[in-house]
Design an enzyme around this catalytic site. Structure first.
Site, PDB file in Angstrom:
ATOM      1  N   GLY A   1       0.763  -1.138  -0.138  1.00 23.79           N
ATOM      2  CA  GLY A   1       0.197  -0.094  -0.084  1.00 23.79           C
ATOM      3  C   GLY A   1       0.607   1.151   0.089  1.00 23.79           C
ATOM      4  O   GLY A   1       1.990   1.231   0.178  1.00 23.79           O
ATOM      5  N   GLU A   2       0.244   2.427   0.003  1.00 17.52           N
ATOM      6  CA  GLU A   2       0.824   3.749  -0.171  1.00 17.52           C
ATOM      7  C   GLU A   2      -0.174   4.719   0.450  1.00 17.52           C
ATOM      8  O   GLU A   2      -1.193   4.751   0.236  1.00 17.52           O
ATOM      9  CB  GLU A   2       1.299   3.987  -1.734  1.00 17.52           C
ATOM     10  N   GLY A   3       0.479   5.665   1.062  1.00 19.56           N
ATOM     11  CA  GLY A   3      -0.418   6.767   1.570  1.00 19.56           C
ATOM     12  C   GLY A   3       0.526   8.038   1.653  1.00 19.56           C
ATOM     13  O   GLY A   3       1.704   8.126   1.033  1.00 19.56           O
ATOM     14  N   THR A   4      -0.027   9.138   2.239  1.00 20.18           N
ATOM     15  CA  THR A   4       0.705  10.330   2.291  1.00 20.18           C
ATOM     16  C   THR A   4       2.009  10.204   3.151  1.00 20.18           C
ATOM     17  O   THR A   4       3.067  10.928   2.939  1.00 20.18           O
ATOM     18  CB  THR A   4      -0.390  11.512   2.936  1.00 20.18           C
TER      19      THR A   4
ATOM     20  N   LYS B   1       6.549  -0.316   7.103  1.00 20.21           N
ATOM     21  CA  LYS B   1       6.276   1.064   6.793  1.00 20.21           C
ATOM     22  C   LYS B   1       7.390   2.011   6.524  1.00 20.21           C
ATOM     23  O   LYS B   1       8.109   2.244   7.449  1.00 20.21           O
ATOM     24  CB  LYS B   1       5.321   1.620   7.984  1.00 20.21           C
TER      25      LYS B   1
ATOM     26  N   ASP C   1      -8.027   9.012  14.405  1.00 16.44           N
ATOM     27  CA  ASP C   1      -8.375   8.712  12.950  1.00 16.44           C
ATOM     28  C   ASP C   1      -9.116   7.275  12.688  1.00 16.44           C
ATOM     29  O   ASP C   1      -8.426   6.357  12.056  1.00 16.44           O
ATOM     30  CB  ASP C   1      -7.014   8.914  11.977  1.00 16.44           C
TER      31      ASP C   1
ATOM     32  N   GLN D   1       5.135   4.355   2.000  1.00 19.63           N
ATOM     33  CA  GLN D   1       4.462   3.210   1.356  1.00 19.63           C
ATOM     34  C   GLN D   1       4.814   1.947   2.410  1.00 19.63           C
ATOM     35  O   GLN D   1       5.683   2.102   3.355  1.00 19.63           O
ATOM     36  CB  GLN D   1       5.044   2.790   0.254  1.00 19.63           C
ATOM     37  N   VAL D   2       4.188   0.947   2.082  1.00 19.52           N
ATOM     38  CA  VAL D   2       4.086  -0.200   3.053  1.00 19.52           C
ATOM     39  C   VAL D   2       4.540  -1.415   2.108  1.00 19.52           C
ATOM     40  O   VAL D   2       3.934  -1.633   1.055  1.00 19.52           O
ATOM     41  CB  VAL D   2       2.762  -0.665   3.927  1.00 19.52           C
TER      42      VAL D   2
END
Length: 433
Positions: free
Chosen positions: A101-104, A123, A219, A107-108
């Site tokens: 996965g990827e986010g702000t 992470k 969150d 990435q993981v």
């Protein structure tokens, strides 16, 4: 039994870190170990049997760099993400198997830990100062959680952490898919109410655990709740049985186990810290946050209410990206906002009200599409009744307690755990299919 699914945004708990973080000589290749067999790895629907000899194992590594050594240095991409190739190492210890996965934040990656022979999720935080600082705060929170979560059943477990080529890397246990991914890959079909009960119980226990430690997650959302196992079973979807059953879409998947863990503590806040900024992902954001009234523990419970309703219906309750529309949706589902909260709204939220008292809706709507999105929403009770057969009365009452506008009147996590939705059938020991 089918066992698919790939997790996307894992996280975990770990060893105590030193006060100072020395640079580690990851690029010094260690001696070549004896041959080994790497266990099979499931990746989506593909079955991969990785490496049965030193030669085959080394062939996975990047263009002939030393066995178990780090790859050549590369520049980060324009956004500060670490650039990697599947099959090479992340430090001599971790073999990269896939991107999860990827986010702000970064990435993981799914990796094989060469020391423990365990699959882990790493992470890798972007090499930008503010994200590195946030990652170190997250590590502090993870270690505090791990110290008190002796059983390791509430929050994802951190295994390790290190600073690699200017990227903070956090190593977590590898879990199953997020609740959001499970819903998405299952065509947003709702969960049975008994499964919602078991997930809700664990979620509230985890939130109560954090609140006891004076931590606020801030969150909570289905993306940040992971199933422990990726295994699932296929069952008939009775809503479709009256129609033709030629297609597989008339079956739905259900998790084989209801066990979950919380992840993503990058936004977690201690009680004594500043609480004036905006928190929570939009769909799960409490009214006091939108109105600029400050926030505390109750903002987590509002998010829990939104999550439980989403599990019952299959869709997010407030699907919006704009504050006025969001508040209008709240009033449509839950009734008018309390006057005493409206008149205390900060200067940024004043514009959402006419003469400071009444929500400027529909006059202030951005579009007819926005107006339709609000008008199509039913009241809370009707929305639940559309999707829940038995236990509807209990979960409606629970949701009304979690989704109270006034934070001080909202149910606390431990109060919610004592609600009849969880206690009425004391003989129930788990959800059955």
């Amino acid at each position: 039994m089918e066992t698919q699914w790939i997790t996307e945004l894992p996280h975990a708990n770990m060893d105590k870190r030193p006060r100072k973080r020395p640079r580690l000589t990851w690029d010094m290749p260690p001696p070549i170990p004896p041959p080994k067999v790497i266990p099979p790895i499931y990746c989506g629907q593909e079955f991969v049997n990785v490496a049965v000899s030193n030669y085959a194992y080394s062939a996975l590594n990047y263009k002939g760099h030393p066995r178990n050594g780090s790859p050549p240095r590369r520049n980060d991409d324009k956004d500060g993400h670490y650039v990697f190739a599947v099959g090479e190492n992340l430090t001599p210890r971790y073999l990269i198997l896939s991107k999860m996965g990827e986010g702000t934040f970064g990435q993981v990656l799914e990796c094989l830990d060469d020391e423990t022979k365990e699959l882990v999720a790493i992470k890798i935080v972007r090499s930008i100062h503010k994200y590195r600082e946030a990652a170190m705060i997250e590590i502090d929170v993870l270690q505090k959680l791990a110290k008190h979560d002796i059983s390791g059943t509430r929050c994802v477990q951190i295994r390790n952490w290190f600073d690699y080529r200017n990227h903070i890397c956090i190593v977590f246990e590898k879990l199953g898919p997020s609740l959001y991914d499970f819903l998405r890959k299952n065509s947003y079909r709702s969960f049975p109410i008994d499964l919602v009960r078991e997930i809700g119980r664990q979620l509230l226990e985890s939130v109560a655990f954090m609140h006891d430690l004076r931590l606020i997650h801030t969150d909570l959302k289905p993306e940040n709740i992971l199933l422990v196992s990726s295994e699932y079973i296929k069952v008939p979807d009775y809503k479709f049985l009256s129609r033709s059953t030629k297609e597989g879409s008339y079956y739905k998947n259900l998790p084989k186990s209801s066990a979950i863990k919380l992840i993503d503590f990058g936004s977690t806040t201690f009680e004594h810290q500043d609480h004036t900024y905006v928190v929570s992902t939009r769909h799960y954001r409490a009214p006091e946050v939108i109105l600029g009234l400050g926030w505390n523990y109750p903002c987590d419970l509002w998010s829990v209410g939104c999550i439980l309703l989403e599990l019952c219906s299959g869709e997010a309750l407030f699907q919006t990206h704009e504050n006025l529309e969001h508040l209008a949706m709240m009033e449509r589902v839950l009734g008018p906002l309390p006057h005493h909260m409206v008149i205390r709204a900060d200067r940024h939220a004043e514009k959402y009200f006419r003469r400071g008292t009444r929500l400027d809706w529909p006059d202030g709507a951005a579009s007819r599409e926005s107006m339709r999105a609000v008008w199509k929403l039913p009241r809370l009770q009707n929305l639940v009744m559309q999707h829940v057969d038995h236990s509807a009365g209990d979960i409606i009452d629970l949701l009304q307690g979690l989704l109270r506008y006034e934070p001080a009147e909202r149910l606390k996590a431990r109060e919610a755990l004592r609600h009849p939705f969880f206690t009425r059938d004391s003989r129930r020991c788990g959800y059955s299919l």
